[in-house]
Design a protein around this motif. Structure first.
Motif, PDB file in Angstrom:
ATOM      1  N   THR A  94      -5.677  -9.375  -5.409  1.00  0.00           N
ATOM      2  CA  THR A  94      -4.620  -8.482  -4.941  1.00  0.00           C
ATOM      3  C   THR A  94      -4.851  -7.057  -5.422  1.00  0.00           C
TER       4      THR A  94
ATOM      5  N   ASP B  42      -0.627 -14.240   1.026  1.00  0.00           N
ATOM      6  CA  ASP B  42      -0.274 -15.053  -0.144  1.00  0.00           C
ATOM      7  C   ASP B  42       1.248 -15.117  -0.273  1.00  0.00           C
TER       8      ASP B  42
ATOM      9  N   ASP C  60      -5.424 -10.091   2.092  1.00  0.00           N
ATOM     10  CA  ASP C  60      -5.323 -10.605   0.717  1.00  0.00           C
ATOM     11  C   ASP C  60      -5.045 -12.101   0.793  1.00  0.00           C
TER      12      ASP C  60
HETATM   13 MG    MG Z   1      -3.070 -12.279  -5.549  1.00  0.00          MG
END
Ligand code: MG
Ligand code: ADP
Length: 267
Positions: A17, A40, A125
């Motif tokens: 991230t 996520d 991500d």
């Molecule tokens: Mg992450």
């Protein structure tokens, strides 16, 4: 036309991230148009971009279930200078719901097609798993950026990720390739880290990015202010490294570089 990259590693806490939001902010500073997709359910890329995941009305969950589109679901990270399709805990349910649906691994790819011309880079991500969410990312992407720490077990699990990438390449997405391994949270004072770093270079050659991201507390502090580290403290070593990495990504993924012959490496 946008180049699409997954930031992936099925280990948690390895810097995915941090890499996503800081690469996005770095590319934005280099005048690139960037979209971040948070895949996520933890929603850390969303929060780290200054967008409150608890207040989102539409998220990537709606995009995957085709009840919304990317232009409708995306928001501007004013501080970061890029767009974000956010995520929150709702996304955890998508896994179960997607299984029942057709084209379940192609949903994100389909959703991205209409925004190809609106961006130079799309950064995805990925969650810390090789799940259906990650598969949606890999099926959409031109390449994968793998952040890793130079620790003893760094290579453990890498083969699972590489095998998954190879399978996706063979069966689902012919354009997918490993763009590179990014050494993150690097502390040059630790001999072991230097040794693992050297091993990575010996093993994987120029699949290892030249830029090294140092361990830097400013990068760790930035998310609590909802700002990428690159913007939070532009003069910090971590910020400078991510801007250098953004330039390296531009160079490495330019049309000429991507069509160059495959390097001699096992990735
Ligand atoms: Mg992450
Ligand atoms: P992942 O997304 O892979 O789970 P994160 O990017 O959330 O990993 O990073 C895990 C933790 O390490 C976070 O607390 C983050 O702030 C911290 N971190 C990441 N990169 C750095 C760095 N270069 N220097 C210091 N702390 C870092």
């Amino acid at each position: 036309m946008a180049k699409i990259f997954c930031i992936a590693n099925q280990k948690g806490g390895v810097g995915k991230t941090t890499t996503t939001v800081n690469l996005a902010a770095g590319l934005s500073q280099l005048k690139q148009r960037v979209l971040v997709i948070d895949l996520d359910p933890q929603g850390n890329a969303t929060m780290g971009s200054g967008i409150d995941k608890r207040k989102l009305e539409t998220t990537v969950y709606d995009v995957l279930l085709e009840t919304s589109t990317i232009p409708d679901a995306c928001q501007r990270s004013e501080k970061g200078g890029y767009d974000v399709v956010g995520a929150n805990r709702e996304l955890a349910g998508a896994e179960v719901e997607l299984v029942k649906l057709e084209r379940r691994d192609q949903r994100l790819k389909t959703a991205l097609a209409p925004v190809f011309d609106a961006y130079d880079f799309v950064l995805i991500d990925c969650p810390p798993s090789l799940s259906l969410l990650t598969l949606n990312g890999l099926c959409s992407a031109d390449g994968v950026v793998v952040p890793m720490q130079c620790e003893y077990f760094a290579l453990e699990g890498l083969s699972d990720l590489v095998n998954t990438i190879k399978q996706v390449h063979a069966n689902l997405n012919k354009t997918l390739k490993v763009i590179g391994l990014l050494r993150v949270m690097f502390d040059p004072r630790i001999t072991l880290q230097q040794q693992v770093s050297e091993q990575l270079k010996t093993h994987f050659g120029d699949k290892v990015f030249e830029t090294v991201i140092p361990r830097n507390v400013r990068l760790a502090e930035a998310p609590s202010y909802g700002v990428p580290g690159v913007v939070f403290d532009p003069a910090s070593k971590g910020a400078l490294a991510f801007v250098a990495f953004a330039q390296e990504m531009i160079n490495r993924t330019s049309a000429a570089a991507i069509s160059a012959p495959v390097q001699s490496t096992s990735l």
